[in-house]
Motif scaffolding. Structure first.
Motif, PDB file in Angstrom:
ATOM      1  N   UNK A  27     -87.540   9.042  16.578  1.00 33.89           N
ATOM      2  CA  UNK A  27     -86.457   9.704  15.916  1.00 33.89           C
ATOM      3  C   UNK A  27     -85.143   9.149  16.391  1.00 33.89           C
ATOM      4  N   UNK A  28     -84.273   8.944  15.443  1.00 32.43           N
ATOM      5  CA  UNK A  28     -82.980   8.393  15.763  1.00 32.43           C
ATOM      6  C   UNK A  28     -81.939   9.265  15.101  1.00 32.43           C
ATOM      7  N   UNK A  29     -80.783   9.346  15.711  1.00 29.72           N
ATOM      8  CA  UNK A  29     -79.726  10.178  15.156  1.00 29.72           C
ATOM      9  C   UNK A  29     -78.402   9.586  15.529  1.00 29.72           C
ATOM     10  N   UNK A  30     -77.411   9.865  14.718  1.00 27.25           N
ATOM     11  CA  UNK A  30     -76.074   9.361  15.048  1.00 27.25           C
ATOM     12  C   UNK A  30     -75.188  10.466  15.595  1.00 27.25           C
ATOM     13  N   UNK A  31     -75.813  11.572  16.038  1.00 24.79           N
ATOM     14  CA  UNK A  31     -74.979  12.681  16.469  1.00 24.79           C
ATOM     15  C   UNK A  31     -74.230  12.381  17.753  1.00 24.79           C
ATOM     16  N   UNK A  32     -74.649  11.374  18.481  1.00 24.09           N
ATOM     17  CA  UNK A  32     -73.939  11.015  19.714  1.00 24.09           C
ATOM     18  C   UNK A  32     -73.135   9.742  19.563  1.00 24.09           C
ATOM     19  N   UNK A  33     -73.051   9.254  18.330  1.00 21.27           N
ATOM     20  CA  UNK A  33     -72.398   7.952  18.138  1.00 21.27           C
ATOM     21  C   UNK A  33     -70.967   7.965  18.600  1.00 21.27           C
ATOM     22  N   UNK A  34     -70.245   9.047  18.281  1.00 25.06           N
ATOM     23  CA  UNK A  34     -68.829   9.051  18.652  1.00 25.06           C
ATOM     24  C   UNK A  34     -68.655   9.157  20.159  1.00 25.06           C
ATOM     25  N   UNK A  35     -69.513   9.947  20.814  1.00 21.42           N
ATOM     26  CA  UNK A  35     -69.348  10.076  22.262  1.00 21.42           C
ATOM     27  C   UNK A  35     -69.759   8.811  22.974  1.00 21.42           C
ATOM     28  N   UNK A  36     -70.876   8.192  22.537  1.00 16.96           N
ATOM     29  CA  UNK A  36     -71.285   6.962  23.198  1.00 16.96           C
ATOM     30  C   UNK A  36     -70.362   5.827  22.840  1.00 16.96           C
ATOM     31  N   UNK A  37     -69.627   5.971  21.769  1.00 12.42           N
ATOM     32  CA  UNK A  37     -68.707   4.901  21.386  1.00 12.42           C
ATOM     33  C   UNK A  37     -67.392   4.985  22.114  1.00 12.42           C
ATOM     34  N   UNK A 166     -65.131  -0.415  24.268  1.00 10.56           N
ATOM     35  CA  UNK A 166     -65.252   0.841  23.525  1.00 10.56           C
ATOM     36  C   UNK A 166     -64.512   0.770  22.194  1.00 10.56           C
ATOM     37  N   UNK A 167     -63.350   0.139  22.205  1.00  8.82           N
ATOM     38  CA  UNK A 167     -62.613  -0.024  20.952  1.00  8.82           C
ATOM     39  C   UNK A 167     -63.419  -0.849  19.959  1.00  8.82           C
ATOM     40  N   UNK A 171     -65.108   0.187  16.131  1.00  8.04           N
ATOM     41  CA  UNK A 171     -64.742  -0.490  14.893  1.00  8.04           C
ATOM     42  C   UNK A 171     -65.892  -1.339  14.357  1.00  8.04           C
ATOM     43  N   UNK A 172     -66.087  -2.514  14.920  1.00  6.22           N
ATOM     44  CA  UNK A 172     -67.017  -3.466  14.313  1.00  6.22           C
ATOM     45  C   UNK A 172     -68.421  -3.450  14.896  1.00  6.22           C
ATOM     46  N   UNK A 173     -68.645  -2.806  16.040  1.00 13.46           N
ATOM     47  CA  UNK A 173     -69.932  -2.908  16.717  1.00 13.46           C
ATOM     48  C   UNK A 173     -70.761  -1.625  16.664  1.00 13.46           C
ATOM     49  N   UNK A 174     -70.297  -0.622  15.919  1.00 19.00           N
ATOM     50  CA  UNK A 174     -70.989   0.665  15.918  1.00 19.00           C
ATOM     51  C   UNK A 174     -72.426   0.576  15.387  1.00 19.00           C
ATOM     52  N   UNK A 175     -72.711  -0.225  14.330  1.00 13.21           N
ATOM     53  CA  UNK A 175     -74.117  -0.320  13.896  1.00 13.21           C
ATOM     54  C   UNK A 175     -75.049  -0.782  15.011  1.00 13.21           C
ATOM     55  N   UNK A 176     -74.607  -1.755  15.801  1.00 11.82           N
ATOM     56  CA  UNK A 176     -75.441  -2.212  16.908  1.00 11.82           C
ATOM     57  C   UNK A 176     -75.648  -1.092  17.926  1.00 11.82           C
ATOM     58  N   UNK A 177     -74.601  -0.315  18.182  1.00 15.77           N
ATOM     59  CA  UNK A 177     -74.710   0.811  19.112  1.00 15.77           C
ATOM     60  C   UNK A 177     -75.729   1.829  18.606  1.00 15.77           C
ATOM     61  N   UNK A 178     -75.702   2.082  17.315  1.00 17.26           N
ATOM     62  CA  UNK A 178     -76.607   3.079  16.752  1.00 17.26           C
ATOM     63  C   UNK A 178     -78.066   2.628  16.821  1.00 17.26           C
ATOM     64  N   UNK A 179     -78.278   1.319  16.847  1.00 18.20           N
ATOM     65  CA  UNK A 179     -79.651   0.817  16.953  1.00 18.20           C
ATOM     66  C   UNK A 179     -80.293   1.219  18.271  1.00 18.20           C
ATOM     67  N   UNK A 180     -79.479   1.544  19.278  1.00 13.25           N
ATOM     68  CA  UNK A 180     -80.008   1.911  20.597  1.00 13.25           C
ATOM     69  C   UNK A 180     -80.060   3.419  20.808  1.00 13.25           C
TER      70      UNK A 180
END
Length: 572
Positions: A27-37, A166-167, A171-180
């Motif tokens: 299971x994957x979720x983007x609910x932590x994307x903003x905090x991990x970003x 983090x910046x 911006x440009x690297x969030x998809x890669x972050x979400x893969x993890x």
């Protein structure tokens, strides 16, 4: 042969870094994307930078006192070479830098050539004898997370990622972050691979050949085909021999020479997932636009405009053809200005090249498509006391190679990435690497336009001075000079692509791999490759495309689509 196969990730990243150096001088979720970003760090630790606080405090660049030792794995690269005295072992520039700057003594659990790395890592995972940190594929990451063998890196990224990184992730690297992300937890630090849009294709054309055959720059795909016919049949090089062909094209979907640039002209997006009118993700290689594009390529092949050996061509053979002046038009990324064009100029300094945006078959602009890649993923073994060491080494890598901010502050690319005018590649020595967006071109370009390079960081000021002092006749510095000639530069084409963040068609699926993909993807990719090549080379009717679509669906494509859309419903 696999039509979807990319150049190996390390080579792709190496080329990207080379261009940075040259332009800088389940299971994957983007609910932590903003905090991990990019959440704020306790105690303001993230304000530390290499120049402000190289040693003290518990920040992104804080040095361990006393030093720590960790075990890691190393992917060696057969193409890389080092200055005298440096080796893949611990006697090299990066090992010394990491130890002296961060207090981290890296010891190799094992090292192996990149071609064998994934197999060796599979054996290591199966054994259960894991090093402290390691780089793994997405599929291997899935295994490690399922087996609860690696640590949650969410607090590590939140506390230790440098502000610039983090910046970039926001911006440009969030998809890669979400893969993890797994159930909202960041279970690895992605290697990242820069802004996906940086790999968008442009069209390289020899404008001196255009003049020789009496044609203007192509504006549409119909124009391109007219140029291809003239380049194939009208002796563009003036040697009185029938020894040229019209368009250099490879049976691949990514990288220099790939046919994706042509397919994009028909609004066909191969090898990636795109939303349809209902909002459901569909596989671009199966859509009607692809059939139209393949039909046109089949006609071009029958008319002798493509190399008769199209189906077996690879990048090196295409490069040989371009350098040997057998072809004067091909699709490429910005990298080909360094990997192909400079060699053509050394052979014939009178050659004139120009990069053009992709051309369309109709009134709608051609939008370049790009995949999502994250390279590898860095994980920390469950129980390892210092998982933040991964983040600190990546901060150091990004800072030395790209700089501490978008202006390249503190970058020393020509020391820690490519040395001696790119003769040596030393960056693969680092056990952790990170690739972010390259701002260098725009910074130097704008300074050249304004005639003032005084505000540039030292590395970029060197590039500014080099371009200002050259006229393109010094072939040792030709590529660095040429890419700042905005009327011909592929970097300028890329910059124009990126003015509209929605212009480039980026793969909408960045979940890595689904269960059925793991089981069926290789077989489906082979079927796709063989079908497309046969159609283009007129060894199969264009109607074989419809059979391919139907068979792909039956053999796992439909189930993969369902799994992709289950993921998409949770992550869009």
């Amino acid at each position: 042969m696999n039509i979807r196969k990319f150049t190996s990730v390390p080579i792709f990243l190496a080329i990207a870094l080379l261009l940075t150096a040259l332009s800088a001088c389940n299971g994957k979720s983007n609910d932590a994307a903003s905090s991990t970003a990019g959440s704020s760090e306790p105690g303001g630790a993230a304000s530390s930078t290499p120049s402000e606080q190289p040693g003290g405090g518990d920040g992104p660049f804080a040095k361990y006192e006393p030093p720590i030792q960790l075990s890691s794995t190393l992917m060696t690269q057969g193409w890389a070479s080092f200055p005298a005295g440096q080796t893949w072992d611990n006697d090299n520039l990066w090992h010394k830098l990491i130890k002296d700057t961060l207090g981290i003594d890296v010891k190799w659990a094992w090292q192996v050539d990149s071609s064998q790395y994934n197999n060796k890592m599979n054996v290591t995972i199966a054994s259960g004898d894991l090093p402290d940190i390691m780089a793994v594929t997405k599929q291997q990451l899935n295994q490690l997370v399922d087996a609860d063998l690696v640590q949650d890196m969410t607090p590590v990224f939140d506390r230790y990622a440098m502000p610039f990184l983090k910046e970039q992730v926001k911006s440009s690297l969030l998809p890669a972050q979400k893969m993890a992300l797994y159930n909202g937890k960041l279970m690895a630090i992605p290697q990242y691979s820069g802004d996906p849009r940086d790999s968008a294709l442009t069209l390289y054309v020899r404008t001196d050949w255009l003049a020789n055959v009496g044609l203007s720059e192509p504006k549409t795909l119909d124009d391109l085909i007219k140029v291809a016919e003239a380049f194939a049949k009208n002796d563009p090089d003036g040697n009185k021999k029938n020894d040229t062909y019209g368009l250099g094209l490879l049976p691949t979907f990514a990288g220099g020479g790939s046919m994706t640039g042509f397919l994009n002209g028909y609004h066909a997006y191969p090898g990636i997932w795109v939303p349809d009118s209902s909002g459901r993700l569909v596989y671009g290689s199966t859509l009607p636009e692809m059939k139209s594009a393949l039909s046109r390529l089949q006609t071009m092949y029958k008319d002798g405009l493509l190399d008769k050996e199209f189906g077996t061509k690879d990048f090196n053979r295409l490069k040989e053809d371009v350098v040997a002046e057998k072809v004067g038009m091909f699709y490429g990324t910005i990298s080909e200005s360094a990997t192909i064009l400079i060699d053509t100029m050394k052979k014939n300094p009178k050659a004139k090249w120009k990069a053009l945006p992709l051309l369309s078959a109709d009134a709608q602009p051609a939008r370049p498509s790009v995949p999502i890649t994250a390279g590898y993923f860095y994980v920390a073994k469950k129980g390892f006391a210092h998982p933040e060491a991964i983040m600190k080494i990546m901060n150091l890598f990004v800072g030395k190679v790209y700089g501490e901010d978008g202006a390249g502050k503190g970058a020393q690319n020509k020391i820690y990435a490519w040395v001696d005018n790119a003769k040596y590649a030393v960056f693969p020595q680092s056990p952790v690497q990170g690739y972010v967006k390259d701002f260098n071109y725009e910074a130097v370009r704008d300074a050249l336009k304004n005639g003032d390079g005084s505000q540039l960081p030292e590395e970029l000021k060197k590039t500014y001075d080099l371009v200002k002092s050259n006229d393109g006749t010094d072939l040792n510095n030709w590529q660095q000079w040429w890419i700042f000639q905005t009327e011909v530069s592929p970097f300028e084409v890329r910059a124009n692509y990126q003015k509209d963040p929605n212009f480039t068609v980026v793969d909408s699926f960045y979940g890595g791999s689904t269960k059925t993909m793991d089981e069926k993807a290789a077989t489906l990719a082979t079927m796709e490759s063989e079908t497309f090549v046969k159609i283009i080379m007129n060894a199969a009717s264009i109607d074989e495309f419809d059979k391919f679509v139907a068979n792909r669906s039956k053999l796992g494509g439909e189930q993969i689509g369902n799994e992709v859309n289950d993921w998409y419903a949770q992550n869009k």
